[in-house]
Design a protein around this motif. Sequence first.
Motif, PDB file in Angstrom:
ATOM      1  N   PRO A   1     -28.027 -50.794 -10.655  1.00  0.00           N
ATOM      2  CA  PRO A   1     -28.440 -50.211 -11.940  1.00  0.00           C
ATOM      3  C   PRO A   1     -27.799 -48.857 -12.189  1.00  0.00           C
ATOM      4  O   PRO A   1     -27.598 -48.055 -11.267  1.00  0.00           O
ATOM      5  N   GLY A   2     -27.457 -48.625 -13.454  1.00  0.00           N
ATOM      6  CA  GLY A   2     -26.956 -47.315 -13.858  1.00  0.00           C
ATOM      7  C   GLY A   2     -25.475 -47.102 -13.677  1.00  0.00           C
ATOM      8  O   GLY A   2     -24.980 -45.989 -13.909  1.00  0.00           O
ATOM      9  N   GLY A   3     -24.744 -48.143 -13.296  1.00  0.00           N
ATOM     10  CA  GLY A   3     -23.308 -47.974 -13.078  1.00  0.00           C
ATOM     11  C   GLY A   3     -22.580 -47.514 -14.323  1.00  0.00           C
ATOM     12  O   GLY A   3     -21.737 -46.607 -14.274  1.00  0.00           O
ATOM     13  N   LEU A   4     -22.871 -48.130 -15.455  1.00  0.00           N
ATOM     14  CA  LEU A   4     -22.214 -47.720 -16.697  1.00  0.00           C
ATOM     15  C   LEU A   4     -22.745 -46.371 -17.184  1.00  0.00           C
ATOM     16  O   LEU A   4     -21.991 -45.545 -17.699  1.00  0.00           O
TER      17      LEU A   4
ATOM     18  N   LEU B   1     -21.594 -44.386 -20.313  1.00  0.00           N
ATOM     19  CA  LEU B   1     -21.546 -45.595 -21.130  1.00  0.00           C
ATOM     20  C   LEU B   1     -22.898 -46.313 -21.113  1.00  0.00           C
ATOM     21  O   LEU B   1     -22.979 -47.525 -20.945  1.00  0.00           O
ATOM     22  N   ASP B   2     -23.972 -45.548 -21.294  1.00  0.00           N
ATOM     23  CA  ASP B   2     -25.290 -46.158 -21.338  1.00  0.00           C
ATOM     24  C   ASP B   2     -25.496 -46.880 -22.667  1.00  0.00           C
ATOM     25  O   ASP B   2     -24.640 -46.853 -23.553  1.00  0.00           O
ATOM     26  N   PHE B   3     -26.645 -47.532 -22.812  1.00  0.00           N
ATOM     27  CA  PHE B   3     -26.893 -48.342 -24.003  1.00  0.00           C
ATOM     28  C   PHE B   3     -26.825 -47.519 -25.280  1.00  0.00           C
ATOM     29  O   PHE B   3     -26.285 -47.981 -26.299  1.00  0.00           O
ATOM     30  N   GLU B   4     -27.335 -46.302 -25.254  1.00  0.00           N
ATOM     31  CA  GLU B   4     -27.308 -45.474 -26.460  1.00  0.00           C
ATOM     32  C   GLU B   4     -25.877 -45.186 -26.891  1.00  0.00           C
ATOM     33  O   GLU B   4     -25.564 -45.191 -28.085  1.00  0.00           O
TER      34      GLU B   4
ATOM     35  N   GLY C   1     -29.880 -57.241 -37.241  1.00  0.00           N
ATOM     36  CA  GLY C   1     -28.845 -56.217 -37.188  1.00  0.00           C
ATOM     37  C   GLY C   1     -29.068 -55.201 -36.091  1.00  0.00           C
ATOM     38  O   GLY C   1     -28.314 -54.237 -35.967  1.00  0.00           O
ATOM     39  N   GLU C   2     -30.086 -55.413 -35.264  1.00  0.00           N
ATOM     40  CA  GLU C   2     -30.428 -54.470 -34.200  1.00  0.00           C
ATOM     41  C   GLU C   2     -30.192 -55.088 -32.834  1.00  0.00           C
ATOM     42  O   GLU C   2     -30.719 -56.165 -32.529  1.00  0.00           O
ATOM     43  N   GLY C   3     -29.424 -54.409 -32.016  1.00  0.00           N
ATOM     44  CA  GLY C   3     -29.238 -54.854 -30.648  1.00  0.00           C
ATOM     45  C   GLY C   3     -30.390 -54.411 -29.769  1.00  0.00           C
ATOM     46  O   GLY C   3     -31.347 -53.779 -30.229  1.00  0.00           O
ATOM     47  N   CYS C   4     -30.328 -54.734 -28.497  1.00  0.00           N
ATOM     48  CA  CYS C   4     -31.354 -54.274 -27.557  1.00  0.00           C
ATOM     49  C   CYS C   4     -30.785 -54.311 -26.151  1.00  0.00           C
ATOM     50  O   CYS C   4     -29.735 -54.899 -25.895  1.00  0.00           O
ATOM     51  N   HIS C   5     -31.493 -53.660 -25.242  1.00  0.00           N
ATOM     52  CA  HIS C   5     -31.098 -53.602 -23.833  1.00  0.00           C
ATOM     53  C   HIS C   5     -32.134 -54.353 -23.024  1.00  0.00           C
ATOM     54  O   HIS C   5     -33.313 -53.993 -23.029  1.00  0.00           O
TER      55      HIS C   5
END
Length: 415
Positions: free
Chosen positions: A96-99, A104-107, A189-193
């Motif tokens: 977890p948290g590599g990106l 390059l997190d979800f936000e 139109g909304e993505g999610c994590h």
Amino acid sequence: MKLLKGVRVIECSMLAGAAISTHLVDLGAEVIKVEPPSGDYVREMTWPIVNGVSLLHLHVNRGKQSVVIDLRTEAGREVFLDLVARADVVIEAMRPGGLARRGLDFERLREVNPRIVMCTISGYGDTGPYRDLPSHGIAYDAWAGIIRPAQTDDGFAYIPEHVSIGMNAGPLYGALGILAALTNARSTGEGCHIEIAQADAAAAFDWLRIESARAYERPEGEVTGNQSDEYERRAPGTAGMEEGVRYQIYESSDGFILLMCSEQKFWRNLCQSIDRADLFERWPGKQCADHAQGNRELRSELRGVFRTRTTAAWVSASREHDFALAPVNDTATLARDPQFLARTRWMPQATLGADQLPNPIKIVDEPVAVPALAPSLGEHQRSLLETVLAYDDDRIRGLRDRGAFGSVDLRPEAG
């Protein structure tokens, strides 16, 4: 199969977590595997090794395209965000948290693509004390209580043969979550994590035993066994089948069969088919879920009966006389089983580097599509940069000089 044609997935994965998008690519999605300059060492991991490449890589990365991007560099992150802007899904299949550690997190991804679906899959998930614990696939089955240590004759514990649940179930749940999130993103139109732990998935697959053990913590006046067992509690799951008789494994003349005549109608049909009405008259059993638990005399009778015919003959009798019975295969005999041969066509070694099983989802009246060979490191580098991102030669050279691609070959003929 092109059910997911037009869906583009960007995947950052290491090892078996990459199976999450194998399900998607088999159904027609375009999957771009983003690798570091050193590559995913899955190509060398575990056995068998087929012509220098692991079967694990050949299977979980089949049908994908490989591009090398060094996400430690600013130029590499620019390229990655350009891909995200043109994608539907980003998969992070590693610790977890590599990106996020690379900015390059979800936000950040959502800034360039508000509809992006991000799925993080890891061993133990994004929370909890085991979050950063190094692990491999068997760890999740051991954690979930699915496997128990076996012992050698001289007292050493060892890992028993078993199906790896967590490393298979985690990607399957992840693919399901991605498709649900993708459907929502297209309507709103909304993505999610979303995030998946392979350990959680192993436990979820074993829900009946785990929930049974939990239920047995309540008083016996509230939680009992079956009516057929006079409400006496048995051990959860198949452990409670050890003394079963009408639901049990028996030897045939050339192998084994699994008898499943716990319903009275099946038991009657079996007894009639073998001209042993006396067995039914003496031990008729209850209407359902009656395994004749602990009836050693009946078990001995049935052991003698089933040794008189081949497994194939018993399967044929089961079909003809309507009683529940199944052949007991191993991984070698399964491939020769007529049911397997009728429904499964090996995807060929000539295309995929090794004979592989297809995705079990079938489109009625359509042939099974065979994906492409799992990619070598950076195999599709040039073509993806030019076709997906529309980079010209000057842009590619500039990014290369800024360290975006490591030392991957960028000649046109290299991909």
